[in-house]
Design an enzyme around this catalytic site. Structure first.
Site, PDB file in Angstrom:
ATOM      1  N   GLY A  14     -15.344   6.805  22.087  1.00 22.37           N
ATOM      2  CA  GLY A  14     -14.919   5.547  21.819  1.00 22.37           C
ATOM      3  C   GLY A  14     -15.632   4.389  21.423  1.00 22.37           C
ATOM      4  N   ALA A  15     -16.633   4.791  20.420  1.00 17.20           N
ATOM      5  CA  ALA A  15     -17.610   3.860  19.937  1.00 17.20           C
ATOM      6  C   ALA A  15     -17.125   2.764  19.195  1.00 17.20           C
ATOM      7  CB  ALA A  15     -18.722   4.484  19.317  1.00 17.20           C
ATOM      8  N   GLY A  16     -15.789   2.997  18.504  1.00 22.37           N
ATOM      9  CA  GLY A  16     -15.401   1.883  17.574  1.00 22.37           C
ATOM     10  C   GLY A  16     -14.404   1.230  18.320  1.00 22.37           C
ATOM     11  N   GLY A  17     -13.934   1.247  19.611  1.00 28.96           N
ATOM     12  CA  GLY A  17     -13.104   0.748  20.516  1.00 28.96           C
ATOM     13  C   GLY A  17     -13.749  -0.922  20.816  1.00 28.96           C
ATOM     14  N   PHE A  18     -12.663  -1.601  21.507  1.00 30.75           N
ATOM     15  CA  PHE A  18     -13.095  -3.022  21.902  1.00 30.75           C
ATOM     16  C   PHE A  18     -14.260  -2.964  22.793  1.00 30.75           C
ATOM     17  CE2 PHE A  18     -11.631  -6.452  24.945  1.00 30.75           C
ATOM     18  CZ  PHE A  18     -12.141  -7.618  24.365  1.00 30.75           C
ATOM     19  N   TYR A 159      -0.531   5.331  32.357  1.00 31.75           N
ATOM     20  CA  TYR A 159      -1.938   5.028  31.976  1.00 31.75           C
ATOM     21  C   TYR A 159      -2.820   4.782  33.048  1.00 31.75           C
ATOM     22  CZ  TYR A 159      -5.901   2.355  30.813  1.00 31.75           C
ATOM     23  OH  TYR A 159      -7.378   1.763  30.964  1.00 31.75           O
ATOM     24  N   LYS A 163      -5.833   7.639  33.945  1.00 31.39           N
ATOM     25  CA  LYS A 163      -7.371   7.123  34.291  1.00 31.39           C
ATOM     26  C   LYS A 163      -7.672   7.592  35.676  1.00 31.39           C
ATOM     27  CE  LYS A 163      -9.734   4.985  31.957  1.00 31.39           C
ATOM     28  NZ  LYS A 163     -10.672   5.548  30.895  1.00 31.39           N
TER      29      LYS A 163
END
Length: 376
Positions: A14-18, A159, A163
């Protein structure tokens, strides 16, 4: 403990996420890694630029692939010492199905854990969420919650449930024997609501404020206090955890445990956070909810019933759900004392710094957002 990750090969999902992008940026700035692998399903320009700037100092690989792709994960984990797993799907609107949440947030997590075991990855940090706890369906409040707190977590969110099950899988995996005879060490970080530059949720509220004459909608009661956390401090907590896990004495405390991650942002409602971040730019906030809370809850209940009755014929996603209403209007605050005690975490950025940097970002996007919304 600076330099504790020297020579380490680290994979960030998820390296491009927030959050993921901030972790990548911080690792490249702070650590003398042996290698950084930045993985995402779709590689963004921001991620590529971040990685290209550090290519001379640290070996960086950008990997494009799906967290549900077993073969891809196996290759991604080969030769890796540390995995920071931020990849997840988040959707408060109800448009994402339960099956999609589970396949990405749970099954994807299980797959990468298996890849870690097969490839002798020693350390695994999971980016969880306070929503694995609640608020529950009754909206019971938590004030300065801690890791030993007993709370009836009957969740109304796909969600949150996905998680939570993902986190269980991660914490249960701690101590699993690796192929080379070593053992996997895992921990989970549970940030509260994350704000900061690049937040899609914050941008959504800004767009709504622009369309509402420069005034944020009141989406939460003033007395429904939460403790938001700045994205830079969440990223910093991951770096601190990664460093601490390399210490033989500290890792004994951390293995198989979860930690709440927040900072010194004042406790306030979600609506008042929006106002605090936009006030210097002339953005106001409504004084009260559009309708009394019990009426909003009744309307949300009716819309959910209609959605259920229409399900055999058409998919109707209610604009307001009971879960979202409870989430936005329940006092829910936590303490980071255990993270401070066990692994030495303390916020890197003060509230004043976080507010200034976020407000500067809002100022930078405001003219463009106004122009784009004017065209619609």
């Amino acid at each position: 403990m600076s330099g504790a990750l020297s020579g380490v090969s680290c994979l960030v999902t998820g390296a491009g996420g927030f959050v993921g992008l901030r972790i990548v940026q911080m690792l490249l700035e702070e650590e003398d890694l042996g290698e950084l692998r930045a993985m995402d399903k779709t590689v963004s320009g921001h991620l590529l630029q971040t990685c290209e700037r550090s290519q001379k100092k640290i070996q960086v690989k950008v990997l494009e692939g799906d967290i549900r792709d077993k073969e891809f994960l196996h290759k991604a984990c080969q030769g890796v010492d540390l995995v920071i797993h931020t990849a997840a799907i988040i959707d408060p609107t109800g448009h994402v199905s339960k099956e999609t949440f589970m396949s990405i947030n749970l099954h994807g997590t299980e797959l990468i854990l298996e890849s870690c075991v097969k490839n002798n990855v020693r350390y695994f940090i999971y980016t969880s969420s306070m929503e694995v706890v609640g608020p529950n369906t009754r909206g019971d409040p938590i004030v300065n919650g801690h890791e030993d707190l007993v709370y009836d977590s009957t969740l109304g969110s796909c969600y949150g449930e996905s998680k939570r099950q993902g986190e269980w899988a991660v914490l249960r995996a701690s101590g699993r024997e690796l192929q080379n005879g070593g053992s996997l060490v895992t921990c989970s970080l549970r940030p509260t609501y994350i704000f900061g530059e690049g937040s899609q949720f914050l941008q959504m509220h800004i767009d709504q404020a622009i369309q509402n004459g420069g005034v944020f909608h009141r989406i939460s009661k003033k007395e429904a206090l939460v403790n938001p956390v700045y994205v830079g401090n969440v990223a910093w907590a991951h770096v601190v955890a990664a460093r601490a896990m390399r210490d033989p004495d500290i890792v004994k405390k951390m293995a198989g445990n979860f930690y709440y991650i927040c900072d010194d942002t004042p406790h306030m409602s979600y609506s008042d956070l929006n106002h605090a971040l936009g006030a210097e730019l002339g953005l106001g906030v409504e004084g009260r909810l559009a309708f009394p809370y019990p009426l909003l809850y009744f309307v949300a209940s009716i819309m959910e019933l209609v959605s259920f009755l229409l399900r055999p014929f058409i998919r109707f996603v209610p604009p307001l759900s009971k879960h979202l209403l409870i989430l936005l209007n329940t006092t829910f605050t936590f303490s980071y004392k255990k993270a401070q005690r066990d692994m030495g975490y303390s916020p890197r950025y003060s509230w004043a710094e976080a507010r200034r940097m976020t407000s500067t970002w809002i100022a930078s996007i405001l003219p463009q957002r106004k122009e784009e919304l004017k065209k619609k």
